[in-house]
Design a protein around this motif. Structure first.
Motif, PDB file in Angstrom:
ATOM      1  N   ASP A  28      30.689   8.354  90.903  1.00  0.00           N
ATOM      2  CA  ASP A  28      29.779   9.406  91.355  1.00  0.00           C
ATOM      3  C   ASP A  28      28.406   8.836  91.674  1.00  0.00           C
ATOM      4  O   ASP A  28      27.827   9.105  92.721  1.00  0.00           O
ATOM      5  CB  ASP A  28      29.662  10.503  90.296  1.00  0.00           C
ATOM      6  N   ASN A  29      27.893   8.056  90.760  1.00  0.00           N
ATOM      7  CA  ASN A  29      26.620   7.394  91.009  1.00  0.00           C
ATOM      8  C   ASN A  29      26.517   6.164  90.114  1.00  0.00           C
ATOM      9  O   ASN A  29      27.215   6.044  89.101  1.00  0.00           O
ATOM     10  CB  ASN A  29      25.439   8.335  90.775  1.00  0.00           C
ATOM     11  N   ILE A  30      25.653   5.257  90.532  1.00  0.00           N
ATOM     12  CA  ILE A  30      25.423   4.022  89.788  1.00  0.00           C
ATOM     13  C   ILE A  30      23.978   4.035  89.304  1.00  0.00           C
ATOM     14  O   ILE A  30      23.052   4.153  90.109  1.00  0.00           O
ATOM     15  CB  ILE A  30      25.671   2.788  90.663  1.00  0.00           C
ATOM     16  N   ASN A  31      23.776   3.922  88.009  1.00  0.00           N
ATOM     17  CA  ASN A  31      22.431   3.964  87.465  1.00  0.00           C
ATOM     18  C   ASN A  31      21.675   2.671  87.785  1.00  0.00           C
ATOM     19  O   ASN A  31      20.572   2.687  88.320  1.00  0.00           O
ATOM     20  CB  ASN A  31      22.479   4.190  85.962  1.00  0.00           C
ATOM     21  N   VAL A  32      22.279   1.550  87.479  1.00  0.00           N
ATOM     22  CA  VAL A  32      21.626   0.262  87.685  1.00  0.00           C
ATOM     23  C   VAL A  32      22.591  -0.686  88.390  1.00  0.00           C
ATOM     24  O   VAL A  32      23.765  -0.767  88.018  1.00  0.00           O
ATOM     25  CB  VAL A  32      21.192  -0.380  86.345  1.00  0.00           C
ATOM     26  N   MET A  33      22.090  -1.377  89.393  1.00  0.00           N
ATOM     27  CA  MET A  33      22.837  -2.490  89.996  1.00  0.00           C
ATOM     28  C   MET A  33      22.033  -3.757  89.750  1.00  0.00           C
ATOM     29  O   MET A  33      20.794  -3.748  89.869  1.00  0.00           O
ATOM     30  CB  MET A  33      23.077  -2.285  91.486  1.00  0.00           C
ATOM     31  N   GLY A  34      22.735  -4.821  89.408  1.00  0.00           N
ATOM     32  CA  GLY A  34      22.022  -6.038  89.074  1.00  0.00           C
ATOM     33  C   GLY A  34      22.766  -7.291  89.464  1.00  0.00           C
ATOM     34  O   GLY A  34      23.942  -7.260  89.810  1.00  0.00           O
ATOM     35  N   TRP A  35      22.040  -8.388  89.404  1.00  0.00           N
ATOM     36  CA  TRP A  35      22.595  -9.709  89.661  1.00  0.00           C
ATOM     37  C   TRP A  35      22.315 -10.619  88.468  1.00  0.00           C
ATOM     38  O   TRP A  35      21.209 -10.600  87.901  1.00  0.00           O
ATOM     39  CB  TRP A  35      21.976 -10.332  90.917  1.00  0.00           C
ATOM     40  N   TYR A  36      23.309 -11.386  88.114  1.00  0.00           N
ATOM     41  CA  TYR A  36      23.213 -12.364  87.039  1.00  0.00           C
ATOM     42  C   TYR A  36      23.804 -13.670  87.558  1.00  0.00           C
ATOM     43  O   TYR A  36      24.510 -13.685  88.553  1.00  0.00           O
ATOM     44  CB  TYR A  36      23.997 -11.903  85.805  1.00  0.00           C
ATOM     45  N   ARG A  37      23.522 -14.761  86.840  1.00  0.00           N
ATOM     46  CA  ARG A  37      24.135 -16.034  87.220  1.00  0.00           C
ATOM     47  C   ARG A  37      24.480 -16.834  85.966  1.00  0.00           C
ATOM     48  O   ARG A  37      23.895 -16.633  84.900  1.00  0.00           O
ATOM     49  CB  ARG A  37      23.219 -16.846  88.134  1.00  0.00           C
ATOM     50  N   GLN A  38      25.435 -17.719  86.145  1.00  0.00           N
ATOM     51  CA  GLN A  38      25.869 -18.550  85.024  1.00  0.00           C
ATOM     52  C   GLN A  38      26.228 -19.929  85.536  1.00  0.00           C
ATOM     53  O   GLN A  38      27.109 -20.066  86.401  1.00  0.00           O
ATOM     54  CB  GLN A  38      27.063 -17.918  84.314  1.00  0.00           C
ATOM     55  N   ASP A  39      25.570 -20.924  84.992  1.00  0.00           N
ATOM     56  CA  ASP A  39      25.871 -22.304  85.321  1.00  0.00           C
ATOM     57  C   ASP A  39      26.811 -22.845  84.255  1.00  0.00           C
ATOM     58  O   ASP A  39      26.869 -22.324  83.141  1.00  0.00           O
ATOM     59  CB  ASP A  39      24.582 -23.126  85.399  1.00  0.00           C
ATOM     60  N   ALA A  40      27.514 -23.895  84.572  1.00  0.00           N
ATOM     61  CA  ALA A  40      28.489 -24.469  83.648  1.00  0.00           C
ATOM     62  C   ALA A  40      27.822 -24.841  82.339  1.00  0.00           C
ATOM     63  O   ALA A  40      26.785 -25.502  82.319  1.00  0.00           O
ATOM     64  CB  ALA A  40      29.151 -25.687  84.279  1.00  0.00           C
ATOM     65  N   GLY A  41      28.402 -24.389  81.240  1.00  0.00           N
ATOM     66  CA  GLY A  41      27.900 -24.730  79.922  1.00  0.00           C
ATOM     67  C   GLY A  41      26.690 -23.941  79.471  1.00  0.00           C
ATOM     68  O   GLY A  41      26.130 -24.220  78.410  1.00  0.00           O
TER      69      GLY A  41
END
Length: 120
Positions: A28-41
């Motif tokens: 119906d709706n999205i409260n928060v949209m975000g971006w994250y990242r993860q490097d090896a280890g």
């Protein structure tokens, strides 16, 4: 709910990439949209987010270089990444926080990541 991120690739330091993420499913709706990242280890780290009706918020490491936008109608988000550095190399993940039936409580959904590699 599914999230699909795309746009990753190999770029030289100083270059730019634009990531895209679109949510699908019974939403119906999205409260928060975000971006994250993860490097090896390393642990997954916050990059940017936009709460519905508010402006973007950024991690200090990307502020001034990355810009996030959101399209509520398409349930999608872009992450424009400029002046990329080798330390930006990581798998980038899109997240959507969707309201539950409990007032004030969101559930977080994650998409499969897209790999960004920045060469020096």
């Amino acid at each position: 709910v599914q999230l699909q991120a795309s746009g990753g690739g190999l770029v030289q330091a100083g270059g730019s990439l634009r990531l895209f993420c679109e949510a699908s499913g019974n939403i119906d709706n999205i409260n928060v949209m975000g971006w994250y990242r993860q490097d090896a280890g390393k642990q997954r780290e916050f990059i940017a987010e936009i709460e519905d009706g508010k402006g973007a918020r950024y991690a200090g490491s990307v502020k001034g270089r990355f810009s996030m936008s959101r399209d509520n109608a398409r349930k999608s988000t872009y992450l424009q990444m400029n002046s990329l550095k080798p330390e930006d190399t990581a798998v980038y993940y899109c997240q959507a926080q969707i309201p539950t039936t409990i007032a004030g409580l969101n559930r977080a959904y994650w998409g499969l990541g897209t790999l960004v590699t920045v060469s020096s």
